[in-house]
Structure formats: C-alpha cells, structure tokens
Design a protein around this motif. Structure first.
Motif, PDB file in Angstrom:
ATOM      1  N   HIS A  36       0.837  -1.201   0.000  1.00 25.43           N
ATOM      2  CA  HIS A  36       0.000   0.000   0.000  1.00 25.43           C
ATOM      3  C   HIS A  36       0.868   1.246   0.000  1.00 25.43           C
ATOM      4  N   LEU A  37       0.390   2.260  -0.710  1.00 25.81           N
ATOM      5  CA  LEU A  37       1.147   3.488  -0.894  1.00 25.81           C
ATOM      6  C   LEU A  37       0.393   4.666  -0.277  1.00 25.81           C
ATOM      7  N   PRO A  38       1.122   5.687   0.171  1.00 28.65           N
ATOM      8  CA  PRO A  38       0.456   6.866   0.725  1.00 28.65           C
ATOM      9  C   PRO A  38      -0.379   7.588  -0.334  1.00 28.65           C
ATOM     10  N   GLN A  39      -1.472   8.162   0.106  1.00 33.57           N
ATOM     11  CA  GLN A  39      -2.227   9.092  -0.714  1.00 33.57           C
ATOM     12  C   GLN A  39      -2.588  10.264   0.200  1.00 33.57           C
ATOM     13  N   LEU A  40      -3.802  10.325   0.729  1.00 26.18           N
ATOM     14  CA  LEU A  40      -4.096  11.391   1.676  1.00 26.18           C
ATOM     15  C   LEU A  40      -3.397  11.163   3.011  1.00 26.18           C
ATOM     16  N   ALA A  41      -3.151   9.916   3.351  1.00 29.17           N
ATOM     17  CA  ALA A  41      -2.375   9.599   4.556  1.00 29.17           C
ATOM     18  C   ALA A  41      -0.905   9.481   4.166  1.00 29.17           C
ATOM     19  N   GLU A  42      -0.061  10.273   4.812  1.00 24.81           N
ATOM     20  CA  GLU A  42       1.371  10.237   4.514  1.00 24.81           C
ATOM     21  C   GLU A  42       2.040   9.000   5.118  1.00 24.81           C
ATOM     22  N   ARG A  43       1.506   8.559   6.266  1.00 30.57           N
ATOM     23  CA  ARG A  43       2.055   7.374   6.935  1.00 30.57           C
ATOM     24  C   ARG A  43       1.005   6.833   7.883  1.00 30.57           C
ATOM     25  N   TRP A  44       1.247   5.603   8.371  1.00 31.72           N
ATOM     26  CA  TRP A  44       0.328   4.987   9.326  1.00 31.72           C
ATOM     27  C   TRP A  44       1.071   3.942  10.148  1.00 31.72           C
ATOM     28  N   GLU A  45       0.539   3.683  11.353  1.00 31.06           N
ATOM     29  CA  GLU A  45       1.155   2.684  12.229  1.00 31.06           C
ATOM     30  C   GLU A  45       0.084   1.735  12.754  1.00 31.06           C
ATOM     31  N   ILE A  46       0.473   0.469  12.910  1.00 30.47           N
ATOM     32  CA  ILE A  46      -0.392  -0.553  13.497  1.00 30.47           C
ATOM     33  C   ILE A  46       0.098  -0.829  14.908  1.00 30.47           C
ATOM     34  N   SER A  47      -0.808  -0.828  15.867  1.00 32.05           N
ATOM     35  CA  SER A  47      -0.426  -1.102  17.254  1.00 32.05           C
ATOM     36  C   SER A  47       0.095  -2.529  17.387  1.00 32.05           C
ATOM     37  N   GLU A  48       0.848  -2.770  18.450  1.00 33.44           N
ATOM     38  CA  GLU A  48       1.463  -4.085  18.639  1.00 33.44           C
ATOM     39  C   GLU A  48       0.430  -5.195  18.735  1.00 33.44           C
ATOM     40  N   ASP A  49      -0.716  -4.898  19.337  1.00 39.75           N
ATOM     41  CA  ASP A  49      -1.745  -5.935  19.470  1.00 39.75           C
ATOM     42  C   ASP A  49      -2.610  -6.067  18.220  1.00 39.75           C
ATOM     43  N   GLY A  50      -2.350  -5.247  17.200  1.00 38.75           N
ATOM     44  CA  GLY A  50      -3.076  -5.343  15.938  1.00 38.75           C
ATOM     45  C   GLY A  50      -4.500  -4.836  15.985  1.00 38.75           C
ATOM     46  N   LYS A  51      -4.873  -4.146  17.066  1.00 39.71           N
ATOM     47  CA  LYS A  51      -6.267  -3.717  17.223  1.00 39.71           C
ATOM     48  C   LYS A  51      -6.507  -2.260  16.816  1.00 39.71           C
ATOM     49  N   GLN A  52      -5.440  -1.537  16.463  1.00 41.60           N
ATOM     50  CA  GLN A  52      -5.601  -0.117  16.171  1.00 41.60           C
ATOM     51  C   GLN A  52      -4.632   0.312  15.075  1.00 41.60           C
ATOM     52  N   VAL A  53      -5.122   1.137  14.166  1.00 41.74           N
ATOM     53  CA  VAL A  53      -4.288   1.716  13.119  1.00 41.74           C
ATOM     54  C   VAL A  53      -4.431   3.234  13.207  1.00 41.74           C
ATOM     55  N   THR A  54      -3.309   3.934  13.207  1.00 43.39           N
ATOM     56  CA  THR A  54      -3.314   5.396  13.284  1.00 43.39           C
ATOM     57  C   THR A  54      -2.785   5.967  11.971  1.00 43.39           C
ATOM     58  N   PHE A  55      -3.572   6.830  11.339  1.00 45.06           N
ATOM     59  CA  PHE A  55      -3.210   7.447  10.070  1.00 45.06           C
ATOM     60  C   PHE A  55      -2.867   8.916  10.280  1.00 45.06           C
ATOM     61  N   HIS A  56      -1.790   9.360   9.639  1.00 46.85           N
ATOM     62  CA  HIS A  56      -1.360  10.751   9.705  1.00 46.85           C
ATOM     63  C   HIS A  56      -1.569  11.375   8.318  1.00 46.85           C
ATOM     64  N   LEU A  57      -2.482  12.332   8.241  1.00 50.04           N
ATOM     65  CA  LEU A  57      -2.915  12.891   6.958  1.00 50.04           C
ATOM     66  C   LEU A  57      -2.052  14.073   6.521  1.00 50.04           C
ATOM     67  N   ARG A  58      -2.030  14.288   5.218  1.00 48.33           N
ATOM     68  CA  ARG A  58      -1.417  15.487   4.653  1.00 48.33           C
ATOM     69  C   ARG A  58      -2.155  16.718   5.188  1.00 48.33           C
ATOM     70  N   ASN A  59      -1.456  17.839   5.240  1.00 56.41           N
ATOM     71  CA  ASN A  59      -2.097  19.061   5.741  1.00 56.41           C
ATOM     72  C   ASN A  59      -2.310  20.105   4.650  1.00 56.41           C
ATOM     73  N   ASP A  60      -2.167  19.681   3.381  1.00 58.36           N
ATOM     74  CA  ASP A  60      -2.264  20.648   2.278  1.00 58.36           C
ATOM     75  C   ASP A  60      -3.362  20.297   1.282  1.00 58.36           C
ATOM     76  N   VAL A  61      -4.346  19.517   1.706  1.00 56.38           N
ATOM     77  CA  VAL A  61      -5.381  19.037   0.791  1.00 56.38           C
ATOM     78  C   VAL A  61      -6.648  19.874   0.948  1.00 56.38           C
ATOM     79  N   LYS A  62      -7.185  20.302  -0.175  1.00 56.26           N
ATOM     80  CA  LYS A  62      -8.463  21.008  -0.183  1.00 56.26           C
ATOM     81  C   LYS A  62      -9.464  20.277  -1.068  1.00 56.26           C
ATOM     82  N   PHE A  63     -10.711  20.318  -0.641  1.00 58.82           N
ATOM     83  CA  PHE A  63     -11.790  19.797  -1.477  1.00 58.82           C
ATOM     84  C   PHE A  63     -12.050  20.767  -2.630  1.00 58.82           C
TER      85      PHE A  63
END
Length: 536
Positions: free
Chosen positions: A78-105
C-alpha cells in the motif's frame, strides 16, 4: 427470443458544443481534452455510499481520494495518498493514520481527519450495500463514531471492534468504493430529511480528486474538468468527456476517424480488425471481477441441489470461453481470482446433457420447467444469456431472457427478486478472503438482513459451515493453515453446488489513439486520468 437493442445516437455535436466553439469543427479531438467512449448503462449513482459498480468506481477515482492506495504492480503493498504514513499497534487492534495538511476539497474547504471519519460513518448510517464491507469487521452505526475518530485535524485513529487481520482493514480502506473521502460541509449543505446529502450526491460530487464533475446526463454523457488546486499537481488534460456508447462498431468507427481518443467495451471482432492499425493501440486490462450465472434459491426449483447441479451440467463453459469471451474474460470456475496461491485448480465442469436430464428427473422435473434469465442487453452478457437459453433447453429448461438497464437487472438481484441472472460482479480485488466473502459468504439469510453486497445473500444461499471456514481464515495468522482453510471453503462450495456459478474472470480491453500517453488501467477499475496526455 427476440431482443430489441436501444438505438444509438452517433452524433457528437452536442458533446462537442459543450467542449467549446471550435471543437465541433475540428477533425481531431482537442489536444487538452480526452474523449472517451463506453457503455454507461450500469452507471446510476456516483454517491460513494451507494455506487458499487465498475463504471462508478472509474468515475469516482477521478473525483475523490482515499487515505491510501494499492501499488498496482504489487497488490499486497500500500502506498500513501491522503495519509502520509500509518502505524499498526502491537496488538493489531488499532491503526493510526497521519494525513497530509495541504489538501483542499473542490469547494475550497480543507480536508481533515474529521471528514474521513464522517465519510465512513455516513456509509454505515445510510446502510446501502457498500456498508457490508464495514459490517464485516464488526462496525455498526452505533459504534463506528467511537471506533473511527479524529484526534486532531490530521490524525485518524481506527480501532477494530473484533478480532481481524488489520492488513485486511487497511486493504479495504485502499480499495473499497465506499472508502473515498467526502467533503462533510459541502454534502451537508445539500442534506434533505436527514439523508446526509444522499439525494444530491447521486448526480453530484464533493471530492478532492484531480477532476471535478461538470455535467452528467444519464445514458448520454459525463464531463469532468481539471481541478487546478489538486494536492498532487494538476492533471495534464483540461477536461475528460465520457460518451455513452454501447455499439462496438460505432466505437471502432469513431475511434478510427478521430472522434474518440479512448474506448472501452469494443467487441472481439472489432478489436481484431484494428490490432494492426498504426494509428491505434490496444491495451488488455486484467480485472478481478467475475462473470457468472446465478440462481435464486428462493425459487423452489433452484432450492433443490440436484436442479442446481443439472444447471451446472447445462453450461457450455468451453463454448462460452472460446466463442463469446475472447477480449472479455478468461475461463475461471472458482469463486476466487486466478493466480492466487490459495486458489484451487478449476474443478473441470463441462456440459453433459444426459447427466443433467437424469438429475432433473431425480429432482422431480422430468419434463423440465420454465424460468427467466435477467441480463444486460450488451455483449458479452446478452451473448452468454442466449447461449444459456439454448443449452438449458437441451435439458428441458425453457428460459426467457429479460433485458434491462443495470439498475433494473442488478436491482432485482439486490432485492432478491429474480430467478436466474447472467451478471458480472465483485470481488474485484486480488485477495482470497474478499473473494470468498463476496461470492459465497452469507451471515444472515433473512430478507430483513439487507446484505446485498454479499452475492450469497442475493442468491439466498446460506451454509454455516462455509461461513465458519471463511471467518477462521480471516483471523488465522499462520499462512499454511490459512491456505488450508481457503481450500476447504472452495471444496465445500463445490460440494454444496452453490447457486452462483463462475464462468470467467474479466479481461477489459482499452483501445486508444496512438497519441494518447500515460494511460494505465487499474486492476480495480479505478483508472485515474491524472497523468494522461496527448503527444502531438
């Protein structure tokens, strides 16, 4: 049975006028505009919460963005798009996405993590067929806002409500048609009676993609205009015009004389006729979507396993593959895509009229019975249906063909109101778990369950043992055990003579003028025109 096809309007005058005063008199299409010819018969909504079809996916890929996307050369990456990066918690129960800050609709509103969370909540709240994707992970309208939430404008936290492989969830966020991000403020400006903008978004958009929707006339034309404020840089084409065309010879004629730049859906004889042309280029596009014949087990005849087996023996798989499907698909008799490690070889079904007649007699139908086959009135659907009508008759089953628009044909199946159908459907993406869930899984067979995204539910097929095998495979971490579960599931479906019988895996063919560059069809029918240009 005589099938009446709609008369095709060949004139592009109205479309060219829409493109500007000079377009109507030019021998070639404009250098900065891409003119596409294709059937839009199955394009009835572009609302991301209710637009599961291939045509809608292709349109929305240019109007909206997703958090991440698949690497086309490596579908497991998987490649970044609106999310620049993401992390999966050690227990596999949570994913945290860090979004770009320059996107406009397209509206000018900034895109935030709150828009992402709201877009997924909206899918669950409206509860159309695409909500099934998220229900499968345990999300509901009651829990999704607590589990998928923005912790700041550019951080999204996604918690899994039940045990599952987090990589499956990430994959869904990359590929599901419902995973695109909707402009919450713009959609809510058009809300009526608490519909979260649903009525408006059927024919309008609120995205952040490389193009904006300028005009859409159902079964006529669709115009997309470049969004110059796109975060990844503006598209090379100023405008993309899609013309609704269903007749292959017309597509070929207009492409050859320069009225079209790119076409989909050209029939095999016409593709063969232009393959050697120095002015045109042919690009086969391998898809994951399947062509199939389905029977409703709500019908007493098809609830009988022997009748379903008889039908399986009245399908001319070889003839369909060799005479109907060239340039449309490749023979596949499993509910799983070709090339996957977990896929078993084809079981080798073939036409056997004598066996079919014996099975029908055992089932209590020695003289056969009458039924209907619903399908679209375009190739290869109508051709498959016509061949099915002929071979079923050899066994004593008299079938009438009922044609209609995509909404009429697939709508009847989604409502579980059909007898037989020749159709094409998901799972479009290369993963054994998603393939089996889409085609053979059915967690609740009641009409009130409302699970139209499960083809098994549409056909009223329910097998608890099969469900359990698929559920186990979805959480199994050991690769060899997981493959074994997928094998058992395929064997079980074969033994139960499931009512959805695969015929072929879709191969699309795009034909374009030789000066069209940068076009690469995506395996998920989400072709983006961002990098397409003309070399003139």
């Amino acid at each position: 049975m005589k099938t009446v096809f709609p008369i095709l309007r060949l004139s592009l005058l109205g479309a060219m006028l829409a493109l500007g005063p000079m377009a109507a008199v030019q021998a070639k299409t404009p250098a900065d505009q891409l003119i596409v010819g294709m059937s839009m018969v199955n394009l009835f909504s572009i609302d991301p919460a209710n637009a599961p079809g291939l045509d809608a996916s292709g349109v929305n890929a240019n109007l909206y963005d997703t958090l991440i996307k698949r690497d086309q050369g490596n579908p497991e990456k998987h490649l970044p798009q609106l999310a620049e990066r993401w992390e999966i918690s050690e227990d596999g129960k949570q994913v945290t996405f860090h979004l770009r800050n320059d996107v406009k609709f397209h509206s000018g509103n900034p895109l935030t993590a709150e828009d992402v969370a709201w877009s997924l909540y909206r899918v669950m709240k409206l509860n159309f067929g695409l909500a099934t994707t998220w229900k499968a992970y345990g999300y509901s309208v009651d829990n999704i806002q607590a589990l998928i939430r923005a912790t700041d404008p550019h951080t999204l936290v996604v918690e899994l409500p039940q045990p599952a492989d987090p990589l499956l969830l990430i994959d869904s966020l990359a590929i599901s048609p419902s995973a695109v991000i909707v402009d919450r403020q713009e959609a809510m400006k058009h809300e009526k009676n608490g519909d979260l903008g649903a009525a408006w978004l059927v024919t309008n958009e609120a995205g952040s993609g490389p193009f904006t929707l300028t005009k859409w006339s159902a079964n006529d034309s669709l115009v997309m205009t470049r969004f110059d404020g796109y975060w990844a840089g503006p598209a090379k084409m100023k405008r993309v015009l899609v013309r609704h065309m269903t007749e292959s010879q017309s597509l070929r004629l207009m492409l050859e004389r320069g009225d079209l730049d790119l076409v989909y859906g050209m029939a095999a004889p016409d593709i063969k006729a232009i393959e050697s042309s120095p002015k045109l280029q042919v690009q086969p596009l391998q898809r994951g979507t399947m062509y199939y014949v389905a029977m409703s087990m709500k019908q007493p005849e098809f609830a009988n396993q022997k009748v379903r087996e008889a039908v399986r023996n009245l399908i001319d798989y070889k003839g369909i593959d060799e005479q109907v499907m060239p340039h449309y698909g490749t023979l596949n008799q499993q509910p799983m895509q070709l090339g996957l490690d977990a896929r078993l070889p084809d079981p080798g079904y073939k036409m056997d009229v004598a066996r079919a007649k014996a099975l029908l007699a055992e089932a209590g139908y020695p003289q056969g019975f009458t039924t209907t086959i619903r399908t679209l009135s375009e190739p290869p659907f109508i051709d498959i249906a016509a061949r099915m009508q002929s071979t079923l008759a050899e066994g004593g089953i008299k079938a009438s063909i009922v044609t209609g628009t995509g909404n009429q044909v697939y709508g009847a199946m989604r409502a579980r109101n059909f007898e037989m159908i020749v159709a094409r459907g998901a799972e479009r993406y290369p993963h054994p778990y998603f393939s089996l869930r889409t085609f053979v899984y059915n967690p609740d067979n009641s009409d009130s369950a409302g699970l139209p995204n499960f083809q098994g539910w549409r056909a009223s097929f329910f097998d608890q043992q099969l469900n359990a095998l698929i559920d186990q495979a979805g959480v199994e971490r050991d690769a060899s055990k997981r493959v074994s579960l997928y094998h058992q599931a395929q064997q079980r479906y074969d033994q139960q003579v499931g009512p959805i019988m695969m015929l072929s895996q879709m191969t699309d063919t795009a034909v374009s003028a030789v000066d069209v560059k940068g076009f690469t069809g995506d395996d998920a029918e989400a072709t983006r025109y961002l990098g397409v240009y003309k070399q003139r």
